[in-house]
Design a protein around this motif. Structure first.
Motif, mmCIF file in Angstrom:
data_model
loop_
_atom_site.group_PDB
_atom_site.id
_atom_site.type_symbol
_atom_site.label_atom_id
_atom_site.label_comp_id
_atom_site.label_asym_id
_atom_site.label_seq_id
_atom_site.Cartn_x
_atom_site.Cartn_y
_atom_site.Cartn_z
ATOM 1 N N ILE A 104 0.893 -1.171 0.000
ATOM 2 C CA ILE A 104 0.000 0.000 0.000
ATOM 3 C C ILE A 104 0.922 1.209 0.000
ATOM 4 C CG2 ILE A 104 -1.765 1.276 1.274
ATOM 5 C CD1 ILE A 104 -2.699 -1.360 2.471
ATOM 6 N N ILE A 105 0.812 2.016 -1.039
ATOM 7 C CA ILE A 105 1.682 3.187 -1.151
ATOM 8 C C ILE A 105 0.857 4.436 -0.877
ATOM 9 C CG2 ILE A 105 3.142 4.529 -2.712
ATOM 10 C CD1 ILE A 105 3.889 1.906 -4.044
ATOM 11 N N LEU A 106 1.251 5.149 0.166
ATOM 12 C CA LEU A 106 0.563 6.401 0.501
ATOM 13 C C LEU A 106 1.381 7.532 -0.094
ATOM 14 C CD1 LEU A 106 0.034 5.697 4.309
ATOM 15 C CD2 LEU A 106 -1.578 5.247 2.463
ATOM 16 N N VAL A 107 0.742 8.372 -0.893
ATOM 17 C CA VAL A 107 1.474 9.506 -1.447
ATOM 18 C C VAL A 107 0.989 10.780 -0.763
ATOM 19 C CG1 VAL A 107 2.121 10.780 -3.521
ATOM 20 C CG2 VAL A 107 1.650 8.328 -3.668
ATOM 21 N N ASP A 108 1.909 11.411 -0.060
ATOM 22 C CA ASP A 108 1.606 12.666 0.612
ATOM 23 C C ASP A 108 1.863 13.806 -0.373
ATOM 24 O OD1 ASP A 108 1.449 14.903 2.158
ATOM 25 O OD2 ASP A 108 3.170 14.424 3.440
ATOM 26 N N ASP A 109 0.799 14.445 -0.831
ATOM 27 C CA ASP A 109 0.947 15.530 -1.804
ATOM 28 C C ASP A 109 1.268 16.838 -1.067
ATOM 29 O OD1 ASP A 109 1.036 16.946 -4.126
ATOM 30 O OD2 ASP A 109 -1.130 16.985 -4.465
ATOM 31 N N ALA A 110 2.373 16.784 -0.320
ATOM 32 C CA ALA A 110 2.857 17.960 0.422
ATOM 33 C C ALA A 110 1.805 18.523 1.374
ATOM 34 C CB ALA A 110 3.366 19.029 -0.543
ATOM 35 N N SER A 111 1.249 17.647 2.215
ATOM 36 C CA SER A 111 0.306 18.107 3.238
ATOM 37 C C SER A 111 1.012 19.047 4.203
ATOM 38 C CB SER A 111 -0.218 16.914 4.045
ATOM 39 O OG SER A 111 -0.901 16.014 3.214
ATOM 40 N N THR A 112 0.236 19.927 4.822
ATOM 41 C CA THR A 112 0.832 20.823 5.810
ATOM 42 C C THR A 112 0.490 20.384 7.237
ATOM 43 O OG1 THR A 112 -1.103 22.227 5.541
ATOM 44 C CG2 THR A 112 0.860 22.847 4.306
ATOM 45 N N ASP A 113 -0.465 19.474 7.371
ATOM 46 C CA ASP A 113 -0.876 18.986 8.685
ATOM 47 C C ASP A 113 0.239 18.114 9.277
ATOM 48 O OD1 ASP A 113 -2.095 17.924 10.867
ATOM 49 O OD2 ASP A 113 -3.919 17.273 9.809
ATOM 50 N N LYS A 114 0.780 18.537 10.414
ATOM 51 C CA LYS A 114 1.970 17.882 10.964
ATOM 52 C C LYS A 114 1.728 16.431 11.387
ATOM 53 C CE LYS A 114 4.761 21.812 12.317
ATOM 54 N NZ LYS A 114 3.797 22.895 11.913
ATOM 55 N N ALA A 144 0.392 13.294 -8.425
ATOM 56 C CA ALA A 144 0.676 12.496 -7.224
ATOM 57 C C ALA A 144 0.374 11.029 -7.495
ATOM 58 C CB ALA A 144 -0.141 13.011 -6.042
ATOM 59 N N ARG A 145 -0.685 10.765 -8.246
ATOM 60 C CA ARG A 145 -1.004 9.370 -8.584
ATOM 61 C C ARG A 145 0.073 8.766 -9.475
ATOM 62 N NH1 ARG A 145 -7.587 8.904 -9.568
ATOM 63 N NH2 ARG A 145 -8.087 8.460 -7.388
ATOM 64 N N ILE A 146 0.609 9.565 -10.396
ATOM 65 C CA ILE A 146 1.687 9.061 -11.255
ATOM 66 C C ILE A 146 2.912 8.727 -10.395
ATOM 67 C CG2 ILE A 146 3.280 9.641 -13.135
ATOM 68 C CD1 ILE A 146 1.020 11.356 -14.357
ATOM 69 N N ILE A 147 3.225 9.608 -9.442
ATOM 70 C CA ILE A 147 4.362 9.345 -8.541
ATOM 71 C C ILE A 147 4.153 8.020 -7.807
ATOM 72 C CG2 ILE A 147 5.521 10.118 -6.411
ATOM 73 C CD1 ILE A 147 5.014 13.022 -7.318
ATOM 74 N N GLY A 148 2.967 7.819 -7.257
ATOM 75 C CA GLY A 148 2.670 6.588 -6.523
ATOM 76 C C GLY A 148 2.740 5.365 -7.411
ATOM 77 N N PHE A 149 2.199 5.506 -8.629
ATOM 78 C CA PHE A 149 2.208 4.370 -9.556
ATOM 79 C C PHE A 149 3.645 3.993 -9.902
ATOM 80 C CE2 PHE A 149 2.446 2.756 -13.913
ATOM 81 C CZ PHE A 149 1.676 1.611 -13.779
ATOM 82 N N GLU A 150 4.493 4.992 -10.130
ATOM 83 C CA GLU A 150 5.871 4.704 -10.522
ATOM 84 C C GLU A 150 6.669 4.046 -9.405
ATOM 85 O OE1 GLU A 150 6.965 8.464 -12.303
ATOM 86 O OE2 GLU A 150 6.730 7.571 -14.315
ATOM 87 N N GLN A 151 6.227 4.237 -8.171
ATOM 88 C CA GLN A 151 6.886 3.580 -7.040
ATOM 89 C C GLN A 151 6.353 2.165 -6.819
ATOM 90 O OE1 GLN A 151 9.134 4.801 -4.559
ATOM 91 N NE2 GLN A 151 9.561 6.500 -5.953
ATOM 92 N N GLY A 262 0.116 5.367 -21.775
ATOM 93 C CA GLY A 262 0.796 6.608 -21.404
ATOM 94 C C GLY A 262 0.355 7.125 -20.039
ATOM 95 N N MET A 263 -0.088 6.218 -19.184
ATOM 96 C CA MET A 263 -0.542 6.544 -17.815
ATOM 97 C C MET A 263 -1.585 7.677 -17.856
ATOM 98 S SD MET A 263 2.881 5.933 -15.576
ATOM 99 C CE MET A 263 3.919 7.221 -16.185
#
Ligand SMILES: [Mn+2]
Length: 497
Positions: A104-114, A144-151, A262-263
């Protein structure tokens, strides 16, 4: 609060805010304002809750072969509330045979919540299969989904929103279909999580089941119902349903197929358009979309505060997608917002389309959704003018009235908000909005539902004029009862007045 097992089994927790201490009531309000769902309520419900097994009869015996390819689940989050996100993760793990989940890959799209930084990392470190990937800056849902998919590495991948809850047995039916045919993209039957009480609301299956389609002119997805042919073609209610479009909340697909297509288009900004593009190119390039009745997932629908940034991104993305795939039909959506002069370079996407030898968009209209409504293709098309007043026309650009929009009378120009179609389903529509007679005396438009009822009209020809009639009422003109005495409004009246 004397709560016993709040939310367990998918029940909701409807708080009576007036009975809360002032401080708590304020927290409740703040949570609603901040996130547009009640994270206050969510926090009172266990992070792990079981949902009932609601599978249709027949599903259990259909999916007994668990020798299926592994899946990577990719979940994007941006300042999602802790409890909502963590509940999503638990629900994936608790309702899936472990050997089917590779990661399960969680992608944090630069959240600000600590709390979504170190504390989340620490919380998920107990699970071997869960990883967090952090985007360096806020890149938006698509990228962000592309980043997660590539990982990810499994042969099947699932994109899931970070505010979902899975029912037992949700994954097997999705993957079984992909294992049979790699070019099929599958989606579950979606249910809703109520944004205030967190109650799970089941959405019915069968004849009235919602099927996502595109609405012209802005390509926004909208719900329709199964076509007559599709209904007859399926032998059992557990059979997959061909789906002209997809809702982006939960999508399962083969890694190979997604890469071949092409994703997602990385040129799409912030949000929207990615599921639309994926749906169109899947159909045009030799694949298909199916909604799988035996797979059930609940999604937390919550209104997004309209923002100028989101609106511009939406219109720009749709202009991009239209220019890539819609051929001669692109004019509906590419100029939907004339302020979008530049939607970026799409030459490599066009080159991909050529190299994959995808069908022209006409193929979609002939073979995938012959019922796709094209503005201007109605039995009658044009403006609706009141003969008595002469220069005033029906205009769909009135103010919002709950989930409907008031119809106005406005100087006739016959464009946009005044270009109406009378369709073969007897709807009177502008784009995806249908004239609806179910609101007392008011004439309003609502999202077209394709189910006739209050959106079915008779156009009665009468001495060169026409009457619009629905359920024993005609459309006439009345003076607004508000302070502005001279404002005229369309209204439902009895046929003799
Ligand atoms: Mn969502």
């Amino acid at each position: 609060m004397n709560l016993t097992n709040p939310g367990v089994g998918g029940t909701g927790l409807l708080l009576d805010v007036s009975k809360l201490p002032k401080e708590e009531a304020e927290k409740f309000q703040r949570s609603l304002e901040q996130r547009e769902y009640s994270s206050y309520t969510s926090s009172l419900i266990p992070l792990q809750r079981s949902l009932p097994d609601i599978r249709l009869k027949g599903c259990h015996s259909l999916y007994t072969d668990l020798n299926l390819p592994e899946t990577s689940v990719v979940i994007i989050f941006y300042n999602e509330h802790w409890s909502v996100l963590v509940r999503t993760i638990h629900s994936v793990m608790d309702n899936t045979p472990p050997h089917l989940i590779k990661e399960i890959i969680l992608v944090d799209d630069a959240s600000t919540d600590k709390v979504l930084k170190e504390p989340l990392k620490k919380y998920v470190s107990r699970f071997q299969k869960v990883r967090i990937v952090r985007a360096k800056s806020n890149v938006g849902l698509t990228r962000a989904r592309i980043i997660g998919f590539e990982q990810s590495t499994a042969p099947v991948a699932v994109f899931m929103d970070g505010h979902s809850e899975c029912f037992p047995g949700w994954l097997e039916p999705l993957v079984t279909r992909i294992a049979e045919n790699q070019s099929i993209i599958t989606t579950p039957h979606l249910h809703a999580v109520d944004s205030k009480s967190f109650k799970i609301i089941e959405w019915g299956q069968g004849r009235g089941m919602g099927i996502p389609i595109f609405g012209f002119p802005n390509l926004f997805f909208t719900w329709s119902t199964m076509s007559e042919e599709e209904w007859r073609k399926r032998k059992r209610e557990t059979d997959p349903v061909r789906s002209p479009a997809i809702v982006g909340c939960v999508i399962a697909f083969s890694r190979r197929w997604f890469k071949k297509l092409g994703m997602f288009d990385p040129g799409l900004e912030i949000w929207a358009g990615e599921a639309t593009e994926l749906a169109i190119k899947t159909w045009l390039c030799g694949g298909g979309l199916e909604s799988i009745p035996c797979s059930n997932v609940a999604h937390l629908y919550h209104p997004h505060r309209p923002s100028e940034k989101r609106r511009i991104a939406y219109n720009r993305n749709i202009a991009r997608v239209s220019n890539m795939w819609l051929d001669k039909y692109k004019h509906f959506s590419e100029n939907y917002d004339s302020s979008i002069a530049d939607f970026g370079d799409i030459s490599d996407r066009i080159a991909l389309r050529d190299s994959l030898k995808c069908h022209p968009f006409e193929f979609y209209l002939t073979n995938v959704n012959p019922y796709q409504f094209i503005p201007g293709n109605g039995i009658y098309t044009g403006l609706i003018r009141n003969v008595e007043l002469g220069t005033h026309c029906f205009d769909s650009g009135g103010g919002k009235n709950g989930d409907s929009v008031n119809v106005l009378l406005y100087s006739c120009h016959g464009q946009g908000n005044q270009l109406w179609d009378f369709t073969d389903r007897r709807e009177i529509r502008v784009g995806g909005q249908c004239l609806d007679s179910g609101y007392g005396d008011n004439v309003v438009t609502k999202n077209c539902h394709g189910l006739r009822r209050n959106q079915e009209w008779e156009v009665i020809s009468l001495e060169g004029h026409v009457l619009l009639e629905s359920h024993g009422h005609c459309v006439g003109v009345t003076k607004s009862s508000k302070t502005n005495e001279t404002e005229l409004l369309p209204a439902l009246t009895s046929p003799d007045s």
